[in-house]
Scaffold this motif. Structure first.
Motif, PDB file in Angstrom:
ATOM      1  N   SER A 258       0.824  -1.213   0.000  1.00  0.00           N
ATOM      2  CA  SER A 258       0.000   0.000   0.000  1.00  0.00           C
ATOM      3  C   SER A 258       0.858   1.263   0.000  1.00  0.00           C
ATOM      4  CB  SER A 258      -0.903   0.014   1.235  1.00  0.00           C
ATOM      5  OG  SER A 258      -0.120   0.155   2.416  1.00  0.00           O
ATOM      6  N   GLY A 259       2.084   1.125   0.482  1.00  0.00           N
ATOM      7  CA  GLY A 259       2.954   2.296   0.583  1.00  0.00           C
ATOM      8  C   GLY A 259       2.561   3.232   1.702  1.00  0.00           C
ATOM      9  N   THR A 260       1.747   2.764   2.646  1.00  0.00           N
ATOM     10  CA  THR A 260       1.290   3.644   3.728  1.00  0.00           C
ATOM     11  C   THR A 260       2.206   3.551   4.938  1.00  0.00           C
ATOM     12  OG1 THR A 260      -0.119   1.908   4.611  1.00  0.00           O
ATOM     13  CG2 THR A 260      -1.133   3.447   3.049  1.00  0.00           C
ATOM     14  N   LEU A 261       2.082   4.563   5.804  1.00  0.00           N
ATOM     15  CA  LEU A 261       2.844   4.584   7.053  1.00  0.00           C
ATOM     16  C   LEU A 261       2.514   3.355   7.907  1.00  0.00           C
ATOM     17  CD1 LEU A 261       4.623   6.077   9.192  1.00  0.00           C
ATOM     18  CD2 LEU A 261       2.548   7.232   9.946  1.00  0.00           C
ATOM     19  N   LEU A 262       1.218   3.029   8.009  1.00  0.00           N
ATOM     20  CA  LEU A 262       0.834   1.951   8.907  1.00  0.00           C
ATOM     21  C   LEU A 262       1.291   0.591   8.387  1.00  0.00           C
ATOM     22  CD1 LEU A 262      -2.657   3.160  10.185  1.00  0.00           C
ATOM     23  CD2 LEU A 262      -0.428   3.338  11.286  1.00  0.00           C
ATOM     24  N   GLU A 263       1.237   0.366   7.064  1.00  0.00           N
ATOM     25  CA  GLU A 263       1.786  -0.901   6.551  1.00  0.00           C
ATOM     26  C   GLU A 263       3.297  -0.926   6.755  1.00  0.00           C
ATOM     27  OE1 GLU A 263       0.674  -2.262   2.600  1.00  0.00           O
ATOM     28  OE2 GLU A 263       2.126  -3.893   2.706  1.00  0.00           O
ATOM     29  N   GLY A 264       3.930   0.245   6.650  1.00  0.00           N
ATOM     30  CA  GLY A 264       5.370   0.312   6.911  1.00  0.00           C
ATOM     31  C   GLY A 264       5.709  -0.095   8.335  1.00  0.00           C
ATOM     32  N   ILE A 265       4.907   0.406   9.302  1.00  0.00           N
ATOM     33  CA  ILE A 265       5.156   0.051  10.704  1.00  0.00           C
ATOM     34  C   ILE A 265       4.928  -1.453  10.910  1.00  0.00           C
ATOM     35  CG2 ILE A 265       4.339   0.383  13.082  1.00  0.00           C
ATOM     36  CD1 ILE A 265       3.774   3.325  12.387  1.00  0.00           C
ATOM     37  N   ALA A 266       3.864  -1.996  10.273  1.00  0.00           N
ATOM     38  CA  ALA A 266       3.589  -3.432  10.385  1.00  0.00           C
ATOM     39  C   ALA A 266       4.729  -4.251   9.775  1.00  0.00           C
ATOM     40  CB  ALA A 266       2.269  -3.764   9.697  1.00  0.00           C
ATOM     41  N   LEU A 267       5.218  -3.812   8.629  1.00  0.00           N
ATOM     42  CA  LEU A 267       6.301  -4.515   7.938  1.00  0.00           C
ATOM     43  C   LEU A 267       7.594  -4.466   8.755  1.00  0.00           C
ATOM     44  CD1 LEU A 267       7.527  -5.884   5.494  1.00  0.00           C
ATOM     45  CD2 LEU A 267       7.408  -3.726   4.263  1.00  0.00           C
ATOM     46  N   TRP A 268       7.858  -3.328   9.360  1.00  0.00           N
ATOM     47  CA  TRP A 268       9.025  -3.196  10.241  1.00  0.00           C
ATOM     48  C   TRP A 268       8.912  -4.205  11.395  1.00  0.00           C
ATOM     49  CZ3 TRP A 268      13.785  -2.290  10.947  1.00  0.00           C
ATOM     50  CH2 TRP A 268      14.322  -1.825  12.135  1.00  0.00           C
ATOM     51  N   GLY A 269       7.684  -4.392  11.910  1.00  0.00           N
ATOM     52  CA  GLY A 269       7.460  -5.379  12.966  1.00  0.00           C
ATOM     53  C   GLY A 269       7.768  -6.792  12.504  1.00  0.00           C
ATOM     54  N   GLU A 270       7.534  -7.075  11.215  1.00  0.00           N
ATOM     55  CA  GLU A 270       7.865  -8.403  10.667  1.00  0.00           C
ATOM     56  C   GLU A 270       9.372  -8.557  10.472  1.00  0.00           C
ATOM     57  OE1 GLU A 270       5.585  -9.110   7.050  1.00  0.00           O
ATOM     58  OE2 GLU A 270       3.913  -7.986   7.910  1.00  0.00           O
ATOM     59  N   LEU A 271      10.010  -7.466  10.093  1.00  0.00           N
ATOM     60  CA  LEU A 271      11.459  -7.523   9.803  1.00  0.00           C
ATOM     61  C   LEU A 271      12.296  -7.639  11.074  1.00  0.00           C
ATOM     62  CD1 LEU A 271      14.049  -7.109   8.098  1.00  0.00           C
ATOM     63  CD2 LEU A 271      13.547  -4.659   8.058  1.00  0.00           C
ATOM     64  N   LYS A 272      11.861  -6.953  12.139  1.00  0.00           N
ATOM     65  CA  LYS A 272      12.714  -6.853  13.335  1.00  0.00           C
ATOM     66  C   LYS A 272      13.210  -8.200  13.864  1.00  0.00           C
ATOM     67  CE  LYS A 272      10.313  -3.721  15.803  1.00  0.00           C
ATOM     68  NZ  LYS A 272       9.971  -2.899  16.994  1.00  0.00           N
ATOM     69  N   PRO A 273      12.307  -9.201  14.040  1.00  0.00           N
ATOM     70  CA  PRO A 273      12.814 -10.463  14.588  1.00  0.00           C
ATOM     71  C   PRO A 273      13.731 -11.227  13.629  1.00  0.00           C
ATOM     72  CG  PRO A 273      10.453 -10.599  14.122  1.00  0.00           C
ATOM     73  CD  PRO A 273      10.844  -9.189  13.907  1.00  0.00           C
ATOM     74  N   LEU A 274      13.702 -10.864  12.354  1.00  0.00           N
ATOM     75  CA  LEU A 274      14.498 -11.599  11.361  1.00  0.00           C
ATOM     76  C   LEU A 274      15.929 -11.100  11.263  1.00  0.00           C
ATOM     77  CD1 LEU A 274      11.891 -11.722   8.428  1.00  0.00           C
ATOM     78  CD2 LEU A 274      12.300 -13.448  10.198  1.00  0.00           C
ATOM     79  N   GLN A 275      16.201  -9.896  11.771  1.00  0.00           N
ATOM     80  CA  GLN A 275      17.526  -9.324  11.546  1.00  0.00           C
ATOM     81  C   GLN A 275      18.405  -9.450  12.793  1.00  0.00           C
ATOM     82  OE1 GLN A 275      17.147  -5.197  10.424  1.00  0.00           O
ATOM     83  NE2 GLN A 275      16.116  -4.621  12.311  1.00  0.00           N
ATOM     84  N   SER A 276      19.682  -9.655  12.543  1.00  0.00           N
ATOM     85  CA  SER A 276      20.646  -9.761  13.637  1.00  0.00           C
ATOM     86  C   SER A 276      21.339  -8.415  13.833  1.00  0.00           C
ATOM     87  CB  SER A 276      21.697 -10.827  13.305  1.00  0.00           C
ATOM     88  OG  SER A 276      22.502 -10.374  12.226  1.00  0.00           O
TER      89      SER A 276
END
Ligand code: FE2
Length: 425
Positions: A74-92
């Protein structure tokens, strides 16, 4: 014998034919016709020498992560925040360090000398904090990296965020951040501002809040931020980032709000590239631009610095560490079209942002740190127009990045000029 002399420079204030001599990491002399010798001499050929670009708002823990684990559809702020939440546990921690170091290289080559980066303080491991503290240390000889403890999920909304944010500050993060418009209620938002400003006051730290990054005209946390700044004696040490709700506010209310901000000495950090992309998403037409009231804030005497916010991350797919892109967009969205307005946009990515960050020894006067960038442009307006090529970047009197002048395609229907030669002959 100087370490470096840059000859025949044009300064942002329009002064021409200026020589800049550097010794022991400082500007030892800046005037016409310095006759002394130096170990290294650069002929600026009348091009613009500016103090380094300063990015007062960035997210280095997320940068260059585009597409991981997926794109923001969607390119929205809220999808960005949700996506960041998905990325955080995956990164070292090492992943974040590697991406941040790559970004720092890119930024330095583009003439950026200082970055204020928010770092998420909501995960128990504080991976971003660990990583960016390490990066701050690694880059300190060539880039000033200032870190903001940023509870992305809301310091009250996320039950662990307050403790983790305090832990991040204990670890050495420089500035207190927040996101009041993301708290559950307006009351919680105001309470978060109060609590976080009190923490900053107790610790003698600066404050930089994501404040009212929404199109909701009733999102008025900037009012609370100005109030708490004044109540706690934090004048000059507090910035409101984004402030996009001000775009949509009632004019009468703004006529009261801006003087309150002036009284409190609160700085403003609009992020033009991101907010022209994210705001107005619930509008049909007319569609709001969402950039805060840059001209009105500036004219009232508030220090306004443009930030880049994001480069290739969950919120923004584009970007290239170029503060002239940021100035270019801020100029257009703010309709800052007069000659003096355009030149001011250059200040918004240099001196204004340096003032907001509290950088010491910044500037092009004798005694300042010998940090500057040689741009292939005649003046700040041309630099913005062309997003001018960086010929040399100097830090502490040493050339740390250099590239040959380029050919600008000024007019696709006409001749192609090499500005460098055109100016010389
Ligand atoms: Fe941000």
């Amino acid at each position: 014998m100087f370490d470096l002399i840059v000859k025949n420079a044009t300064l942002p204030n329009g002064q021409t034919g200026v020589d800049i001599a550097c010794a022991e990491g400082r500007i030892a002399a800046i005037e016409a016709g310095i006759g002394a010798e130096a170990r290294q001499v650069i002929d600026a050929r009348g091009n613009l020498v500016s103090p380094p670009f300063v990015d007062p708002h960035f997210h280095m823990d997320a940068t260059l992560s585009l597409g991981t684990p997926r794109m923001n559809v969607s390119g929205t702020l809220l999808e960005g925040i949700a996506l960041w939440g998905e990325l955080k546990p995956l990164q070292s921690v090492d992943d974040i360090i590697a991406r941040a170091m790559r970004y720092c290289d890119l930024a330095v080559a583009k003439g950026i000398g200082a970055i204020r980066s928010h770092v998420d303080t909501c995960d128990d491991e504080l991976k971003g904090v660990q990583a960016l503290l390490e990066v701050r240390e690694r880059v300190k000889d060539y880039l000033d990296l200032q870190l903001v403890a940023f509870p992305q999920d809301g310091v009250l909304r996320d039950p662990k965020a307050m403790a983790n944010t305090i832990r991040a500050l204990d670890m050495g993060v420089d500035v207190v951040g927040g996101i009041p418009h993301f708290e559950r209620t307006m009351a919680d938002g105001a309470e978060s501002v109060r609590l976080l400003c009190e923490i900053a006051a107790e610790r003698g730290l600066m404050v930089d809040m994501h404040c009212d990054e929404t199109d909701d005209p009733l999102s008025r946390h900037i009012e609370t931020l100005a109030f708490e700044t004044q109540r706690l004696g934090l004048q000059g040490r507090v910035a409101g980032s984004h402030l996009t709700s001000m775009h949509s506010m009632d004019n009468y209310y703004v006529s009261k709000l801006i003087p309150l901000m002036v009284e409190a000495g609160v700085h403003a950090i609009p992020n033009p590239l991101i907010n022209i992309m994210l705001q107005g998403r619930h509008d049909t037409y007319p569609k709001r631009r969402g950039q805060t009231r840059v001209r009105e804030l500036r004219d009232a005497g508030i220090t306004v610095g443009f930030g880049s916010d994001c480069v290739m991350d969950p919120w923004y797919s584009l970007g290239r560490a170029d503060m002239l892109d940021v100035a270019f967009m801020g100029l257009h969205v703010g309709q800052l079209a007069s000659r003096s307005d355009m030149a001011w946009c250059f200040d918004a990515v240099t001196v204004n942002s340096a003032r907001i960050m509290g950088l010491e020894g910044y500037g092009l006067t004798k005694g300042c740190a010998a940090n500057f960038v040689l741009l292939q442009a005649a003046d700040p307006i041309e630099a913005i127009r062309l997003r001018a090529h960086r010929i040399a970047v100097v830090r502490a009197g040493r050339v740390i990045s250099r590239s040959d002048p380029v050919t600008y395609d000024l007019d696709t229907n006409g001749p192609i000029w090499t500005l460098d030669e055109a100016r010389l002959r």
